[in-house]
Scaffold this active site. Structure first.
Site, PDB file in Angstrom:
ATOM      1  N   GLY A   1       0.817  -1.195   0.000  1.00  0.00           N
ATOM      2  CA  GLY A   1       0.000   0.000   0.000  1.00  0.00           C
ATOM      3  C   GLY A   1       0.856   1.252   0.000  1.00  0.00           C
ATOM      4  N   ILE A   2       0.232   2.357   0.363  1.00  0.00           N
ATOM      5  CA  ILE A   2       0.938   3.622   0.467  1.00  0.00           C
ATOM      6  C   ILE A   2       1.157   3.947   1.935  1.00  0.00           C
ATOM      7  CG2 ILE A   2      -1.164   5.032   0.502  1.00  0.00           C
ATOM      8  CD1 ILE A   2       0.353   7.112  -1.168  1.00  0.00           C
ATOM      9  N   GLY A   3       2.240   4.607   2.234  1.00  0.00           N
ATOM     10  CA  GLY A   3       2.502   4.989   3.618  1.00  0.00           C
ATOM     11  C   GLY A   3       3.909   4.652   4.044  1.00  0.00           C
ATOM     12  N   ALA A   4       4.218   4.995   5.280  1.00  0.00           N
ATOM     13  CA  ALA A   4       5.583   4.887   5.769  1.00  0.00           C
ATOM     14  C   ALA A   4       6.076   3.438   5.839  1.00  0.00           C
ATOM     15  CB  ALA A   4       5.683   5.536   7.147  1.00  0.00           C
ATOM     16  N   ILE A   5       5.229   2.526   6.311  1.00  0.00           N
ATOM     17  CA  ILE A   5       5.694   1.141   6.459  1.00  0.00           C
ATOM     18  C   ILE A   5       5.949   0.484   5.109  1.00  0.00           C
ATOM     19  CG2 ILE A   5       5.024  -1.157   7.264  1.00  0.00           C
ATOM     20  CD1 ILE A   5       3.793   0.219   9.726  1.00  0.00           C
TER      21      ILE A   5
ATOM     22  N   GLY B   1      -8.329  -2.986   0.537  1.00  0.00           N
ATOM     23  CA  GLY B   1      -7.992  -4.293  -0.018  1.00  0.00           C
ATOM     24  C   GLY B   1      -7.310  -5.223   0.960  1.00  0.00           C
TER      25      GLY B   1
ATOM     26  N   GLU C   1      -3.363  -3.690  -5.440  1.00  0.00           N
ATOM     27  CA  GLU C   1      -4.436  -2.765  -5.784  1.00  0.00           C
ATOM     28  C   GLU C   1      -3.908  -1.367  -6.016  1.00  0.00           C
ATOM     29  OE1 GLU C   1      -5.034  -2.473  -1.212  1.00  0.00           O
ATOM     30  OE2 GLU C   1      -3.763  -3.502  -2.642  1.00  0.00           O
TER      31      GLU C   1
ATOM     32  N   ILE D   1      -4.551  -0.463  12.820  1.00  0.00           N
ATOM     33  CA  ILE D   1      -4.625   0.520  13.899  1.00  0.00           C
ATOM     34  C   ILE D   1      -4.430  -0.123  15.259  1.00  0.00           C
ATOM     35  CG2 ILE D   1      -6.200   2.122  15.085  1.00  0.00           C
ATOM     36  CD1 ILE D   1      -7.356   2.822  12.317  1.00  0.00           C
TER      37      ILE D   1
END
Length: 472
Positions: free
Chosen positions: A250-254, A371, A273, A348
């Site tokens: 996905g998108i983001g820091a991790i 997804g 996705e 979360i």
């Protein structure tokens, strides 16, 4: 797939009343690629384009980097000037102000988030907007089965090529199904929109109105990674990603942290996705080859993307990139056919039994199902038995609260069930939950919790389980 658009519905919109004969012979499955002879859309202003929206209509708005920012403000203004009422706005995450969610538009518009972004959270949590919990891969069913019937679709597209084909560009996702089932289609033609292929192409003859809107796409540059994010990325990259793996990121820091540490890997594939800037560097280094993928072998498969100008330039007019509808990309069987599927998603909060909250903070809606479950199940059901369903998160919140909890917060939504959870990763390590009982799960999760919280978690686990957590 939806049936033919009804004659009655089409005649409600004057600009379509004379088009019926030219469309009906070709609306088998409402396929938008084949040209409709002798049909050309009107070029109009944003205000004129959105003037077809009337009270009670359902409007679909293209999302993510493809949010049609020339049309959304015009729609909001039209709603006020025309004194519209009860217009329903359907969308996944959209970029920009999301004017229809502002308090002054209450009663005019009510948005329905199928995946929530920052511009919808306040309105949803104040009761002025709606949220629909649904797997990302199943959203097209809402349009194809007539559960949501868009009167108008507002989408962003690239300019037409010499054959009259435009492209949905950065977001095919749920937009293709919405377009296929909408009565009236407005396209914001944006010279900044990359031309992508696969399910992205749509012929201009299927549009009713086109608007010029050369607006820069959202620029989401990779941010500096924290030590915690780097540690999580290191655990995943070094222990869970094999050479030849098919990645979903996905998108983001991790995800960015994981991708930054895969430069020594070989023959990775992408069936995801969405993806962002990190895959560009790995492709340029020869790490991503897609040579072992079973679907779209030798090419990168996605459904939507968002990042910086580097990403948009990379995908523009690039046949190596195949953009497909989300119900194809996120189909569990399609995912499972690929080798060593490695799905990395964030969450979360996780309780000591392995229940995962990913879309809310207590009762407050924060994002959506997305997804996550689609790919966790696809990886778990991998035909080669080598898939890795991974969920990752920092061990504590910004306030120092443990994200591994005895029970989820009151009202928290469970996105990934206990039975779906396999790998949980924090900066302190990896917990493998598949096949483990409650006592073993609690023990594994406590070992990757922040040290400051482990004693309290162990005590709370004993109170809940009536026995001590144990690895045996």
């Amino acid at each position: 797939m939806a049936l033919l658009r009804s004659i009655t519905s089409l005649r409600q919109i004057p600009s379509l009343s004379n088009v019926l004969a030219s469309r009906t012979y070709f609306t088998y499955n409402n396929e938008p690629t084949h040209p409709i002879p002798d049909r050309t859309p009107k070029w109009v202003s944003p205000a004129e384009a959105v003037s077809v929206v009337k009270s009670g209509d359902h409007v679909f708005i293209h999302g993510a980097a493809a949010t049609p920012r020339a049309l959304v403000p015009a729609l909001a203004e039209h709603g006020k000037k025309a004194s519209l009422k009860d217009v329903r706005i359907h969308h996944i995450h959209t970029e920009g102000a999301g004017e229809y969610n502002n308090p002054e538009y209450a009663g005019i518009f009510r948005s329905n988030s199928l995946f929530t972004g920052g511009n919808s959270r306040v309105a949803i949590n104040e009761g002025r907007a709606d949220f629909t919990p649904i797997f990302l891969g199943e959203i097209p069913h809402l349009f194809n089965r007539g559960i949501i019937k868009p009167d108008v679709a507002m989408i962003s597209v690239s300019p037409a090529d010499e054959h009259g084909f435009l492209s949905l560009g950065t977001s095919v996702d749920v937009a293709r199904a919405a377009v296929m089932n909408s009565k009236y289609i407005i396209g914001q033609v944006n010279a900044n929109m990359p031309r992508t292929f696969g399910h992205a192409v749509i012929h201009q003859s299927h549009f009713d109105a086109l608007v010029e809107g050369n607006i820069p796409l959202p620029d989401h540059k990779v941010k500096d990674l924290s030590d915690v994010e780097k540690a999580i990325g290191k655990h995943i990259a070094e222990n869970l990603v094999d050479d030849g793996a098919t990645m979903q990121m996905g998108i983001g820091a991790i995800p960015d942290a994981v991708l930054s540490l895969l430069k020594g890997h070989k023959d990775l594939g992408i069936h995801s996705e969405m993806f962002s800037d990190g895959v560009v560097d790995l492709f340029n280094l020869g790490v991503i080859t897609n040579r072992f993928k079973k679907l779209q072998t030798g090419r990168m498969t996605g459904s939507f993307l968002i990042g910086s100008s580097k990403l948009y330039k990379f995908v523009n007019n690039n046949p190596y990139i195949v953009m497909m509808s989300i119900d194809y990309v996120n189909d569990e069987f399609n995912i499972a056919q690929n080798p060593k599927v490695t799905a990395v998603n964030s969450c979360i909060e996780v309780d000591i039994l392995g229940q995962v909250c990913s879309d809310s903070i207590g009762t407050r809606v924060y994002s959506g199902f997305g997804g996550q479950v689609d790919f966790l199940r696809g990886a778990a059901k991998g035909l080669d038995g080598l898939g890795k369903p991974i969920l990752a998160m920092p061990s504590v919140t910004n306030k120092g609260e443990s994200k591994i909890a005895i029970t989820l917060k009151s009202g928290a939504g469970v996105v990934t069930t206990r039975a779906h959870a396999h790998y949980i990763v924090t900066e302190y390590g990896i917990a493998y939950l598949f096949g483990k009982n409650y006592r073993q799960r609690a023990h594994a999760l406590i070992q990757i919790a922040h040290p400051d919280h482990r004693e309290a978690l162990e005590k709370g686990a004993f109170e809940r389980l009536k026995c001590m957590p144990s690895a045996d």
